[in-house]
Motif scaffolding. Structure first.
Motif, PDB file in Angstrom:
ATOM      1  N   GLU B  24      33.857  80.831 -10.126  1.00 48.84           N
ATOM      2  CA  GLU B  24      33.969  81.326 -11.503  1.00 48.84           C
ATOM      3  C   GLU B  24      34.352  80.186 -12.440  1.00 48.84           C
ATOM      4  O   GLU B  24      33.815  80.026 -13.531  1.00 48.84           O
ATOM      5  N   ARG B  25      35.260  79.369 -11.930  1.00 47.72           N
ATOM      6  CA  ARG B  25      35.743  78.253 -12.741  1.00 47.72           C
ATOM      7  C   ARG B  25      34.621  77.244 -12.995  1.00 47.72           C
ATOM      8  O   ARG B  25      34.448  76.751 -14.099  1.00 47.72           O
ATOM      9  N   ALA B  28      32.314  78.601 -15.527  1.00 44.14           N
ATOM     10  CA  ALA B  28      32.892  78.502 -16.865  1.00 44.14           C
ATOM     11  C   ALA B  28      32.734  77.087 -17.409  1.00 44.14           C
ATOM     12  O   ALA B  28      32.352  76.887 -18.564  1.00 44.14           O
ATOM     13  N   LEU B  29      33.007  76.110 -16.551  1.00 43.06           N
ATOM     14  CA  LEU B  29      32.887  74.716 -16.986  1.00 43.06           C
ATOM     15  C   LEU B  29      31.446  74.399 -17.366  1.00 43.06           C
ATOM     16  O   LEU B  29      31.179  73.732 -18.370  1.00 43.06           O
ATOM     17  N   GLN B  31      29.093  76.406 -18.370  1.00 41.82           N
ATOM     18  CA  GLN B  31      28.593  77.102 -19.553  1.00 41.82           C
ATOM     19  C   GLN B  31      29.233  76.606 -20.835  1.00 41.82           C
ATOM     20  O   GLN B  31      28.699  76.773 -21.921  1.00 41.82           O
ATOM     21  N   ASN B  32      30.372  75.983 -20.685  1.00 43.25           N
ATOM     22  CA  ASN B  32      31.131  75.583 -21.849  1.00 43.25           C
ATOM     23  C   ASN B  32      30.477  74.466 -22.646  1.00 43.25           C
ATOM     24  O   ASN B  32      30.800  74.229 -23.796  1.00 43.25           O
ATOM     25  N   GLY B  33      29.546  73.756 -22.023  1.00 41.24           N
ATOM     26  CA  GLY B  33      28.881  72.661 -22.726  1.00 41.24           C
ATOM     27  C   GLY B  33      29.697  71.387 -22.747  1.00 41.24           C
ATOM     28  O   GLY B  33      29.219  70.326 -23.097  1.00 41.24           O
TER      29      GLY B  33
END
Lengths: 387, 347
Positions: B24-25, B28-29, B31-33
């Motif tokens: 998940e982490r 998230a990283l 997708q964050n750009g």
């Protein structure tokens, strides 16, 4: 000419010149690492190196500079200081022609010292633009009559390359100053060290590092839980760059997890904005959870020899499988054991010997599992025979 | 016909089965750009590489699956030519610099600078940067790691690094402070069982719960090994039941045999016989440190309590010697002789 020495007026002028440019860079700044983004722009921005900074500021005013050697542990602001100094001396337009920055990622054998460094040292000085613009420029920046060569990470230069520098430094000293930046001053050969005035950069103390981290957190709008700053400082031992990287990584995680968690379960979160917690910081820093260390310590202190072996063996096996870094385990065990009041001093002497040996082995690349098992069993033996 | 390990390797972050929080982490990283440099570490067979590939896919989409292999030639300062293989897609590059031994610095400097100085060509790409995956980063020489330091800072707009390592001990502190550390722990035995079950179901193999459990135990929490063992068992036996023998690898059987011999007889003649077996192992490319480690762990259960920690102590000692020395057989034999001597003295 009077304003030449008036450093404040110049600085204000420089700041206003810089501000107009900042707009276009905004997009770029978003994805920039914070370490670069918050790199000190001027000498006074550098955190907690008062001694070195005050000396350098004085040289800035007299616009004469000795050869310099900066040394100290990583992340204490050595490179930042020299870059800030160079910027204050030359300003944006002359910075590129007057400053040569070489570091370990550039080829730096003896041939480079002979060619690139020497060529640059030999070059004539570039001048600020002619006419009234130049006079204006000189008002903002002192532009002293010499160039600066920054040799970053100088301790990874070979001996030969260093000795090739010796004469170069002297011959061109009229128009060129060298600044060597390194972690270990002992790796710089004596003849070079004696040609430079040395500046020691000490590890950052808690208060200063904490203050800077809080500033950055505020500017970046990162919420910090109580104790998170302490955890950041503790995990990075005086290395501000590390602390800032940790801060950025944890902020990313928190921010990213938040946007990802906007789904159906977002309702569960009562807090509107998640804060960086101590646990996140420790996870990012790779700190082994205290629970594991405590279990290991307990197993090591068990009275019967057979039981000690079995329990230590299983715990170490788990540690190896969980992928904890052996050096980290070593460090944390050391902190626990050395400050344990219940262990006698003579015992600690023996234990520290074991630590030293194991550390050497790990650095040499020996098997982590075996080394940690050996370390713990030997300490366990020492504790039993003396306890 | 691909091995089960490759065939059932998860291709995306969704398909990963364990360490959900970590996946998940990573998502998230990605997708964050705002993707940081990563240092992924953990024991082998824990799924580091799989996770990295899945993360890349999350970053760039299916384009990363189209890979090609280039052979590049680098020239060292002393004009030696080095051939070096690069696995690349249009978005990422994968290198194993330890292939070229001591010259890894040249490769790192040349290649990374080249990548870093060119921008992403594909305008429709999701990310502006390219990713360079460096395998076996813990085998990089100090020089090469030092060369990485500034490159990582200077060229970060165009390039992100993902370093893969078994441990962070051999990575110099400046690199560690510039990367986001990601620890990938080995899967637990239950998690291995689950994977085996799902793979077995996908392959339509007979499901035997007890056997899966035994495989998981034997594998030492190494998923790759567990899957290979699983496949071997099913390939060798027609009828699978709970008691089907799991054949240990040949080398492990041989080391177990050596351990028995050490305990039975403590004579120079025996050492001579063991030497032959050692040479046999070495000539089959079993690393010396694996031999000494396995031997120590085979010996430990068979000897008395007092000697256990001694054996571990000397195995760690000689393991270090193996690392530092150049002729491994000396140290292996010395260890054998040492253990025999200890057993003799006790008797």
């Amino acid at each position: 000419m009077a304003s030449f020495f008036d450093i404040r007026a110049r600085k204000d002028a420089a700041a206003s010149a810089g501000a107009s440019k900042a707009g276009g860079k905004q997009e770029n700044a978003r994805i920039q690492p914070w370490v670069e983004k918050y790199r000190p722009k001027t000498l006074s921005d550098v955190t907690a190196q008062d001694h070195a900074i005050s000396v350098l500021k004085r040289t800035l005013q007299s616009s004469n500079l000795p050869h310099m050697l900066f040394y100290g542990p990583p992340g204490t602001g050595k490179t930042s200081t020299i870059l800030a100094l160079a910027k204050e001396l030359y300003g944006p337009e002359l910075f590129h022609t007057r400053v040569l920055e070489l570091n370990a990622s550039d080829e730096r054998g003896i041939s480079i010292v002979r060619e690139k460094v020497k060529d640059f040292a030999r070059q004539h000085l570039s001048n600020p633009p002619a006419g009234p613009a130049g006079i204006e420029y000189r008002k903002k920046y002192p532009v002293p009559p010499f160039k600066i060569i920054i040799l970053d990470e100088a301790d990874s230069m070979t001996q030969d390359a260093q000795s090739a520098l010796r004469r170069t430094m002297e011959t061109y000293s009229k128009i060129t100053r060298f600044c060597l930046v390194c972690n270990y001053v002992t790796r710089i050969i004596d003849p070079l060290a004696s040609r430079c005035s040395k500046f020691r950069f000490k590890g950052l103390d808690k208060a200063n590092a904490g203050k800077r981290l809080e500033e950055i957190a505020q500017l970046e709008k990162v919420e910090l839980e109580d104790g998170a700053v302490d955890a950041l400082v503790r995990c990075s031992d005086g290395d501000l760059r590390k602390a800032i990287t940790f801060l950025q990584s944890s902020a990313r995680l928190v921010g990213a997890l938040q946007t990802a968690g906007d789904g159906p379960d977002a309702m569960d979160i009562d807090v509107p904005r998640k804060a960086v917690t101590v646990r996140i910081v420790e996870e990012i820093a790779g700190v082994v959870s205290g629970d594991v260390i405590d279990r290991l310590l307990q197993a090591m202190q068990s009275k019967s020899k057979g039981r000690a072996f079995e329990s230590v063996n299983t715990i170490v096996e788990d540690i190896a499988a969980d992928g904890w870094s052996a050096t980290q385990i070593l460090q944390q065990l050391y902190d626990k054991l050395v400050f344990d009041e219940t262990i006698s001093d003579s015992c600690k002497n023996l234990i520290v010997m074991v630590f030293s040996e194991s550390d050497k082995r790990l650095v040499d690349g020996a098997d982590e599992h075996l080394t940690i098992l050996d370390l713990t069993l030997r300490i366990s033996d020492i504790l039993q025979s003396n306890g | 016909m691909a091995l089960l390990v490759d065939k059932h390797r998860p291709r995306s972050l969704d398909a990963l089965t364990y360490h959900d929080e970590l996946s998940e982490r990573l998502r998230a990283l990605a997708q964050n750009g705002d993707f940081p440099h990563l240092l992924v570490y953990g024991p082998s067979g824990g799924g580091k590489k799989t996770r990295v590939i899945a993360t890349l896919k999350e970053l760039y989409g299916p384009g990363v699956d189209k890979i090609k292999i280039d052979a590049r030639v680098f020239q060292t300062t002393s004009n030696r030519k080095l051939e070096f293989n690069i696995v690349s897609s249009i978005y990422h590059l994968e290198i194993t610099p330890s292939d070229v031994g001591n010259y890894d610095r040249v490769v790192i400097q040349d290649l990374l600078k080249e990548v870093a100085q060119t921008q992403q060509v594909d305008q429709s790409a999701k990310q502006k940067f390219k990713v360079v995956v460096i395998n076996e980063a813990d085998h990089l020489t100090r020089d090469a790691q030092a060369a990485l330091r500034r490159t990582m800072e200077k060229y970060s707009p165009n390039m992100r690094l993902i370093l893969l390592a078994n441990s962070t001990s051999n990575i110099i502190a400046p690199i560690r402070s510039r990367t986001l550390l990601v620890r990938v722990a080995a899967p637990s035995e239950e998690e291995i069982c689950q994977v085996l079950e799902s793979v077995g179901a996908a392959e339509k193999l007979k499901h035997v719960d007890a056997l899966n459990k035994r495989i998981a135990q034997e594998s030492g929490r190494n998923l790759r090994r567990a899957l290979l063992m699983f496949e071997a068992v099913y390939a060798q036996n027609e009828n699978i039941n709970a008691n089907t023998l799991i054949p240990p690898p040949d080398w492990e059987a041989l080391i177990a045999q050596i351990a028995d011999e050490i305990i039975q007889e403590h004579t120079p003649a025996k050492i001579l016989q063991i030497r032959e077996k050692m040479y046999d192992l070495l000539s089959h490319c079993i690393p010396a440190s694996t031999i000494i480690k396995t031997l120590a762990f085979k010996l430990v259960p068979k000897i008395s309590v007092n000697l256990k920690s001694e054996v571990i102590k000397w195995s760690a000692f000689y393991d270090h010697r193996i690392r530092m020395g150049s002729k491994v057989i000396f140290h292996l034999e010395a260890f054998v002789a040492k253990v025999m001597r200890m057993l003799e003295r006790q008797a």
